[in-house]
Structures are given as structure tokens and as C-alpha cells.
Design a protein around this motif. Structure first.
Motif, PDB file in Angstrom:
ATOM      1  N   ARG A 193       5.294  -1.315   3.625  1.00 13.05           N
ATOM      2  CA  ARG A 193       5.702  -0.540   2.459  1.00 13.05           C
ATOM      3  C   ARG A 193       5.958  -1.447   1.254  1.00 13.05           C
ATOM      4  O   ARG A 193       5.650  -1.084   0.120  1.00 13.05           O
ATOM      5  N   THR A 194       6.505  -2.620   1.507  1.00 10.39           N
ATOM      6  CA  THR A 194       6.711  -3.580   0.424  1.00 10.39           C
ATOM      7  C   THR A 194       5.369  -4.052  -0.138  1.00 10.39           C
ATOM      8  O   THR A 194       5.204  -4.178  -1.357  1.00 10.39           O
ATOM      9  N   GLU A 196       2.661  -2.345  -0.216  1.00 12.66           N
ATOM     10  CA  GLU A 196       2.121  -1.245  -1.016  1.00 12.66           C
ATOM     11  C   GLU A 196       2.736  -1.232  -2.417  1.00 12.66           C
ATOM     12  O   GLU A 196       2.044  -0.987  -3.417  1.00 12.66           O
ATOM     13  N   GLU A 197       4.025  -1.522  -2.510  1.00 13.57           N
ATOM     14  CA  GLU A 197       4.692  -1.535  -3.812  1.00 13.57           C
ATOM     15  C   GLU A 197       4.163  -2.649  -4.703  1.00 13.57           C
ATOM     16  O   GLU A 197       4.005  -2.465  -5.911  1.00 13.57           O
ATOM     17  N   PRO A 200      -0.944  -2.255  -4.881  1.00 13.87           N
ATOM     18  CA  PRO A 200      -1.384  -0.860  -4.656  1.00 13.87           C
ATOM     19  C   PRO A 200      -2.724  -0.735  -3.950  1.00 13.87           C
ATOM     20  O   PRO A 200      -3.012   0.312  -3.361  1.00 13.87           O
TER      21      PRO A 200
END
Length: 209
Positions: A193-194, A196-197, A200
């Protein structure tokens, strides 16, 4: 010697070499490198010492062959179950990793810490297995091995953290393997998730466990 005889001789040689590596893996699982002499190894293997030199040239060569065999097994475990959904594949990959470490503790410690003292060849093997495991994680998460540097660095961070957790767990094992697997799985989820932040182009899989 005809072709059939040559093939038979080669196969017997491969079998004998594999048997010696299997013996070595058991020995080094319970005894440190320095504590085992070639005489000890030959006695446990039930062969003449010269046979070990014939196949491996030296004690160090024998040790490196054992490490390489262990690495191949660890990587094979990580790369299996390619057809499973992402969540289940991640669970099985991490469980296989922990299971290997638990049942091959000396070999795992050698792979992760770089071997006996400052052994550049063993460290090169360790670096290679890390790269393969990172690539396997990337392929499982994103469907490709070639990922941006930010994503790669984040996965390396998770991998080195997983190694530290596993090494400490092996020294205590108050927690069961399932609990450690869940911990590492949750940490990987947070890492993806990190990524992805920050990147992108590497969205976290929707099926991440």
C-alpha cells in the motif's frame, strides 16, 4: 566406454554427489562449519575423504555446494503455486519460507547472514537469492519482475525485515509459525500500500491478504 556406459557413469556420479550434499546439509544443520573436519564429514558419509575432494575440491567447495543447493530449494518454494490467487499465493510463499527456515535453520542462517566470517562467495549467493525473492514478490503483486526503483527498495526493506523477524523467531519460537506468517503477511500488505502511494504505476493488488 560406449555412450550407454558413459551415461550410466554420469548418472551414478550425479547420484553420489547429491547424496554427499544431502549428508552435508544434515551435518551443517547441527554443527558449525569450523567444528566439522573433512575426516568427520567422510566418516558420517561413509566414504573415503578423497571422494569428497574429487567432487568438491575442498571443504569450502563442499560447503558452497550445500549452500547453493539450499538456496535453490528456498527459491523454488517461493516461486511455486503460480496459478493461485494472489492472496493465497502470498500466504503459501511466506509459509513455505518460514517452514524452510524452521526445518533448515543452519542453512537458512548461512544464506541470510552470508556464511562463515566474511565470505564473499556466500554473500554473492545470498544477494542472488534476495534478488530472486524480490522478483518473485514483484511478479506476484504486479505481474512483472521489472518494477520502479521505489517499489524495489520498499520490497527490499520488507525482505530484510522478514529475514530479521525470522532469525529472531528461530532463536525463541514462542510464537507458532502461523502467527509469524500472519505478521509478515500484514507487513507486506502495508508495504504494498505504501508503494502504491509513492508509485501509482504499482497499485496494490485488490486481493492482497
Amino acid at each position: 566406454m560406449n555412450i550407454s556406459q558413459q551415461r550410466g557413469s554420469t548418472e551414478r556420479s550425479q547420484v553420489r554427489r547429491a547424496e554427499l550434499i544431502a549428508t552435508g546439509r544434515k551435518l551443517f544443520a547441527d554443527t558449525s562449519y569450523d567444528a566439522l573436519s573433512m575426516d568427520d564429514i567422510a566418516r558420517h558419509a561413509g566414504v573415503a575423504k578423497g571422494l569428497i575432494y574429487y567432487y568438491f575440491k575442498s571443504k569450502r567447495g563442499y560447503y558452497l555446494a550445500i549452500v547453493e543447493e539450499s538456496v535453490a530449494e528456498l527459491v523454488a518454494r517461493a516461486g511455486s503455486d503460480r496459478d493461485l490467487p494472489t492472496a493465497e499465493r502470498v500466504q503459501r510463499t511466506i509459509d513455505g519460507y518460514l517452514r524452510y527456515a524452521q526445518h533448515h535453520q543452519a542453512a537458512y542462517r548461512t544464506i541470510v547472514t552470508g556464511g562463515v566470517g566474511f565470505d564473499t562467495e556466500v554473500q554473492a549467493i545470498r544477494d542472488a537469492v534476495r534478488e530472486e525473492l524480490i522478483a518473485t514478490l514483484a511478479e506476484g503483486a504486479y505481474g512483472r519482475r521489472n518494477i520502479p526503483l521505489t517499489a524495489r527498495l520498499a520490497l527490499i526493506g520488507w525482505m530484510t525485515g522478514a529475514e530479521g523477524v525470522t532469525l529472531d523467531w528461530l532463536g525463541h519460537q514462542e510464537l507458532g509459525r502461523d502467527a509469524v506468517r500472519e505478521l509478515l503477511t500484514r507487513l507486506l500488505r502495508a508495504t504494498l500500500r505504501t508503494i502504491e502511494e509513492l508509485e501509482p504505476s504499482c497499485p496494490a493488488p485488490s486481493t492482497t491478504p
